[in-house]
Design a protein around this motif. Structure first.
Motif, PDB file in Angstrom:
ATOM      1  N   ARG A 105     -10.765   6.197  -0.153  1.00 24.93           N
ATOM      2  CA  ARG A 105     -10.598   5.979   1.286  1.00 24.93           C
ATOM      3  C   ARG A 105     -10.655   7.287   2.063  1.00 24.93           C
ATOM      4  O   ARG A 105     -11.136   7.317   3.203  1.00 24.93           O
ATOM      5  CB  ARG A 105      -9.274   5.256   1.538  1.00 24.93           C
ATOM      6  N   GLU A 106     -10.181   8.377   1.457  1.00 25.21           N
ATOM      7  CA  GLU A 106     -10.206   9.655   2.158  1.00 25.21           C
ATOM      8  C   GLU A 106     -11.626  10.180   2.347  1.00 25.21           C
ATOM      9  O   GLU A 106     -11.831  11.113   3.128  1.00 25.21           O
ATOM     10  CB  GLU A 106      -9.345  10.682   1.424  1.00 25.21           C
ATOM     11  N   GLU A 107     -12.595   9.594   1.668  1.00 25.28           N
ATOM     12  CA  GLU A 107     -13.985   9.936   1.932  1.00 25.28           C
ATOM     13  C   GLU A 107     -14.472   9.325   3.248  1.00 25.28           C
ATOM     14  O   GLU A 107     -15.443   9.801   3.832  1.00 25.28           O
ATOM     15  CB  GLU A 107     -14.874   9.453   0.785  1.00 25.28           C
ATOM     16  N   GLN A 108     -13.765   8.292   3.715  1.00 25.90           N
ATOM     17  CA  GLN A 108     -14.198   7.581   4.916  1.00 25.90           C
ATOM     18  C   GLN A 108     -13.284   7.783   6.120  1.00 25.90           C
ATOM     19  O   GLN A 108     -13.743   7.703   7.265  1.00 25.90           O
ATOM     20  CB  GLN A 108     -14.281   6.074   4.623  1.00 25.90           C
ATOM     21  N   VAL A 109     -11.994   8.020   5.870  1.00 29.30           N
ATOM     22  CA  VAL A 109     -11.038   8.166   6.967  1.00 29.30           C
ATOM     23  C   VAL A 109     -10.106   9.340   6.668  1.00 29.30           C
ATOM     24  O   VAL A 109     -10.022   9.809   5.533  1.00 29.30           O
ATOM     25  CB  VAL A 109     -10.196   6.879   7.163  1.00 29.30           C
ATOM     26  N   ASP A 110      -9.420   9.804   7.696  1.00 29.13           N
ATOM     27  CA  ASP A 110      -8.362  10.796   7.523  1.00 29.13           C
ATOM     28  C   ASP A 110      -7.022  10.078   7.454  1.00 29.13           C
ATOM     29  O   ASP A 110      -6.821   9.059   8.111  1.00 29.13           O
ATOM     30  CB  ASP A 110      -8.343  11.785   8.692  1.00 29.13           C
ATOM     31  N   PHE A 111      -6.097  10.636   6.682  1.00 29.65           N
ATOM     32  CA  PHE A 111      -4.751  10.080   6.562  1.00 29.65           C
ATOM     33  C   PHE A 111      -3.717  11.106   6.983  1.00 29.65           C
ATOM     34  O   PHE A 111      -3.676  12.212   6.431  1.00 29.65           O
ATOM     35  CB  PHE A 111      -4.452   9.644   5.127  1.00 29.65           C
ATOM     36  N   ALA A 112      -2.903  10.752   7.955  1.00 27.13           N
ATOM     37  CA  ALA A 112      -1.695  11.521   8.244  1.00 27.13           C
ATOM     38  C   ALA A 112      -0.576  10.990   7.366  1.00 27.13           C
ATOM     39  O   ALA A 112      -0.596   9.851   6.917  1.00 27.13           O
ATOM     40  CB  ALA A 112      -1.318  11.387   9.715  1.00 27.13           C
ATOM     41  N   GLY A 113       0.414  11.842   7.128  1.00 26.31           N
ATOM     42  CA  GLY A 113       1.521  11.429   6.280  1.00 26.31           C
ATOM     43  C   GLY A 113       1.392  11.968   4.870  1.00 26.31           C
ATOM     44  O   GLY A 113       0.858  13.049   4.671  1.00 26.31           O
ATOM     45  N   PRO A 114       1.917  11.188   3.927  1.00 25.42           N
ATOM     46  CA  PRO A 114       2.385   9.802   3.999  1.00 25.42           C
ATOM     47  C   PRO A 114       3.745   9.676   4.685  1.00 25.42           C
ATOM     48  O   PRO A 114       4.460  10.657   4.831  1.00 25.42           O
ATOM     49  CB  PRO A 114       2.470   9.381   2.535  1.00 25.42           C
ATOM     50  N   TYR A 115       4.067   8.425   5.073  1.00 18.53           N
ATOM     51  CA  TYR A 115       5.353   8.165   5.695  1.00 18.53           C
ATOM     52  C   TYR A 115       6.207   7.195   4.877  1.00 18.53           C
ATOM     53  O   TYR A 115       7.359   6.920   5.257  1.00 18.53           O
ATOM     54  CB  TYR A 115       5.163   7.597   7.111  1.00 18.53           C
ATOM     55  N   PHE A 116       5.673   6.716   3.735  1.00 20.01           N
ATOM     56  CA  PHE A 116       6.428   5.762   2.916  1.00 20.01           C
ATOM     57  C   PHE A 116       5.798   5.700   1.536  1.00 20.01           C
ATOM     58  O   PHE A 116       4.578   5.877   1.393  1.00 20.01           O
ATOM     59  CB  PHE A 116       6.396   4.366   3.567  1.00 20.01           C
ATOM     60  N   VAL A 117       6.625   5.463   0.512  1.00 20.07           N
ATOM     61  CA  VAL A 117       6.125   5.252  -0.852  1.00 20.07           C
ATOM     62  C   VAL A 117       6.612   3.896  -1.344  1.00 20.07           C
ATOM     63  O   VAL A 117       7.818   3.626  -1.361  1.00 20.07           O
ATOM     64  CB  VAL A 117       6.593   6.351  -1.816  1.00 20.07           C
ATOM     65  N   ALA A 118       5.666   3.040  -1.711  1.00 28.56           N
ATOM     66  CA  ALA A 118       5.978   1.733  -2.286  1.00 28.56           C
ATOM     67  C   ALA A 118       5.453   1.708  -3.721  1.00 28.56           C
ATOM     68  O   ALA A 118       4.818   2.651  -4.191  1.00 28.56           O
ATOM     69  CB  ALA A 118       5.349   0.620  -1.460  1.00 28.56           C
ATOM     70  N   HIS A 119       5.722   0.598  -4.421  1.00 31.45           N
ATOM     71  CA  HIS A 119       5.286   0.442  -5.801  1.00 31.45           C
ATOM     72  C   HIS A 119       4.727  -0.969  -5.982  1.00 31.45           C
ATOM     73  O   HIS A 119       5.352  -1.944  -5.547  1.00 31.45           O
ATOM     74  CB  HIS A 119       6.444   0.657  -6.776  1.00 31.45           C
ATOM     75  N   GLN A 120       3.589  -1.074  -6.625  1.00 32.62           N
ATOM     76  CA  GLN A 120       3.031  -2.402  -6.857  1.00 32.62           C
ATOM     77  C   GLN A 120       3.927  -3.184  -7.810  1.00 32.62           C
ATOM     78  O   GLN A 120       4.463  -2.653  -8.788  1.00 32.62           O
ATOM     79  CB  GLN A 120       1.621  -2.309  -7.432  1.00 32.62           C
ATOM     80  N   ASP A 121       4.084  -4.469  -7.513  1.00 30.25           N
ATOM     81  CA  ASP A 121       4.961  -5.326  -8.300  1.00 30.25           C
ATOM     82  C   ASP A 121       4.397  -6.739  -8.277  1.00 30.25           C
ATOM     83  O   ASP A 121       3.320  -7.002  -7.721  1.00 30.25           O
ATOM     84  CB  ASP A 121       6.380  -5.291  -7.715  1.00 30.25           C
ATOM     85  N   LEU A 122       5.124  -7.655  -8.885  1.00 34.05           N
ATOM     86  CA  LEU A 122       4.773  -9.069  -8.878  1.00 34.05           C
ATOM     87  C   LEU A 122       5.849  -9.857  -8.145  1.00 34.05           C
ATOM     88  O   LEU A 122       7.036  -9.567  -8.274  1.00 34.05           O
ATOM     89  CB  LEU A 122       4.655  -9.624 -10.299  1.00 34.05           C
ATOM     90  N   LEU A 123       5.425 -10.857  -7.385  1.00 36.98           N
ATOM     91  CA  LEU A 123       6.350 -11.830  -6.819  1.00 36.98           C
ATOM     92  C   LEU A 123       6.183 -13.126  -7.599  1.00 36.98           C
ATOM     93  O   LEU A 123       5.077 -13.660  -7.730  1.00 36.98           O
ATOM     94  CB  LEU A 123       6.055 -12.077  -5.338  1.00 36.98           C
ATOM     95  N   LEU A 124       7.295 -13.611  -8.144  1.00 36.76           N
ATOM     96  CA  LEU A 124       7.288 -14.787  -9.012  1.00 36.76           C
ATOM     97  C   LEU A 124       8.156 -15.879  -8.413  1.00 36.76           C
ATOM     98  O   LEU A 124       9.060 -15.603  -7.612  1.00 36.76           O
ATOM     99  CB  LEU A 124       7.835 -14.431 -10.397  1.00 36.76           C
ATOM    100  N   ARG A 125       7.916 -17.116  -8.835  1.00 35.30           N
ATOM    101  CA  ARG A 125       8.879 -18.166  -8.520  1.00 35.30           C
ATOM    102  C   ARG A 125      10.158 -17.879  -9.311  1.00 35.30           C
ATOM    103  O   ARG A 125      10.108 -17.328 -10.410  1.00 35.30           O
ATOM    104  CB  ARG A 125       8.299 -19.542  -8.894  1.00 35.30           C
ATOM    105  N   THR A 126      11.278 -18.234  -8.742  1.00 38.47           N
ATOM    106  CA  THR A 126      12.555 -17.887  -9.369  1.00 38.47           C
ATOM    107  C   THR A 126      12.755 -18.573 -10.719  1.00 38.47           C
ATOM    108  O   THR A 126      13.581 -18.142 -11.516  1.00 38.47           O
ATOM    109  CB  THR A 126      13.727 -18.242  -8.441  1.00 38.47           C
ATOM    110  N   ASP A 127      11.998 -19.654 -10.993  1.00 40.80           N
ATOM    111  CA  ASP A 127      12.118 -20.333 -12.288  1.00 40.80           C
ATOM    112  C   ASP A 127      11.147 -19.771 -13.321  1.00 40.80           C
ATOM    113  O   ASP A 127      10.989 -20.336 -14.407  1.00 40.80           O
ATOM    114  CB  ASP A 127      11.891 -21.844 -12.120  1.00 40.80           C
TER     115      ASP A 127
END
Length: 268
Positions: A105-127
């Motif tokens: 993406r940095e080849e196409q746009v500029d990025f300021a920041g970062p302003y937050f760090v997240a982590h990829q995860d899974l959302l599951l049904r509780t059962d």
């Protein structure tokens, strides 16, 4: 295009002019910011038509530091597959929309920041039992087209999984709820927002796998003259305590524990 309305040296003079004219902004003086419209906790247009969420308030703060009043800000929807094109065409001045910084993406746009760090995860049904990382290959997953989450699944940790890409996370959530999908995979910050919604409470849970690190940046047109000013605004937001207040306001109800604010210029 320079986004800052008045330089630091001219701030006092600009304030006097604005007071004398006694009128708001709008028109050519406004700023257009791309956000998500369907991500609770980050960027959501609610039933009243208002825009709410962490990214929305970050965008408002940055715009304010650049000299814009609330009524001079226009929010435009920025779906994941369209973000680079929106900046390239000039449809938006910046994007604050859980926009993960990547080399591609940095080849196409500029990025300021970062302003937050997240982590990829899974959302599951509780059962549903939390799968091992290896067992993710056996699942039917959903993510959003054009997102780093979809790319990570196929490239890094579950190349054999049955990945179903949709245009929005809301579509994925419908499939998860009716059982046609095993899990929704994207950033844990996004998943926490969905799980915390009143209509979803008790139905879904995060797996807690932390499958990747996602550094959210503010997307700007390539070779933007505003990169330093936006970085300064983000740094000020952290320094004056606003960043922490926004984290608690928008993620606290979901019992989501965010990482500390990242350093400006940090990359995955």
């Amino acid at each position: 295009m320079r986004l800052r309305k008045a330089s630091a040296l001219a701030a006092s003079a600009a304030a006097l002019v604005l007071t004398a004219t006694a009128c708001g902004g709008g028109g050519d003086d406004g700023i257009t910011i791309g956000i998500k419209f369907d991500q609770p906790g980050l960027g959501l247009q609610n039933e009243e038509g208002d825009f709410v969420g962490f990214d929305v308030d970050v965008a408002r703060y940055i715009a304010g530091e650049l000299g814009y009043e609330e009524d001079e800000i226009t929010f435009e929807e920025a779906p994941s597959p369209e973000r680079e094109q929106l900046l390239d065409r000039g449809d938006v001045d910046m994007i604050v929309a859980s926009y993960s910084i990547t080399e591609e993406r940095e080849e196409q746009v500029d990025f300021a920041g970062p302003y937050f760090v997240a982590h990829q995860d899974l959302l599951l049904r509780t059962d549903t039992e939390v799968p091992t990382p290896e067992a993710i290959n056996d699942l039917t997953l959903c993510s959003v087209s054009g997102s780093t989450s979809a790319e990570n699944v196929q490239r890094d940790f579950a190349p054999d999984a049955n990945l179903q890409p949709f245009n929005t996370y809301s579509e994925c959530l419908t499939g998860l709820e009716n059982g046609t999908l095993d899990a929704l995979t994207t950033d844990d910050s996004i998943l926490a927002g969905y799980a915390a919604q009143e209509q979803h409470q008790g139905k879904f849970a995060l797996a807690g796998l932390e499958l990747s690190d996602e550094y959210y940046g503010v997307g700007l047109p390539k070779d933007s003259e505003d990169l330093e000013d936006v970085n300064d605004a983000i740094a000020q937001m952290v320094e004056d305590g606003t960043w922490e207040e926004l984290v608690q306001e928008h993620f606290g109800p979901a019992n989501y524990e965010a990482d500390a604010a990242p350093e400006i210029g940090a990359r995955p």
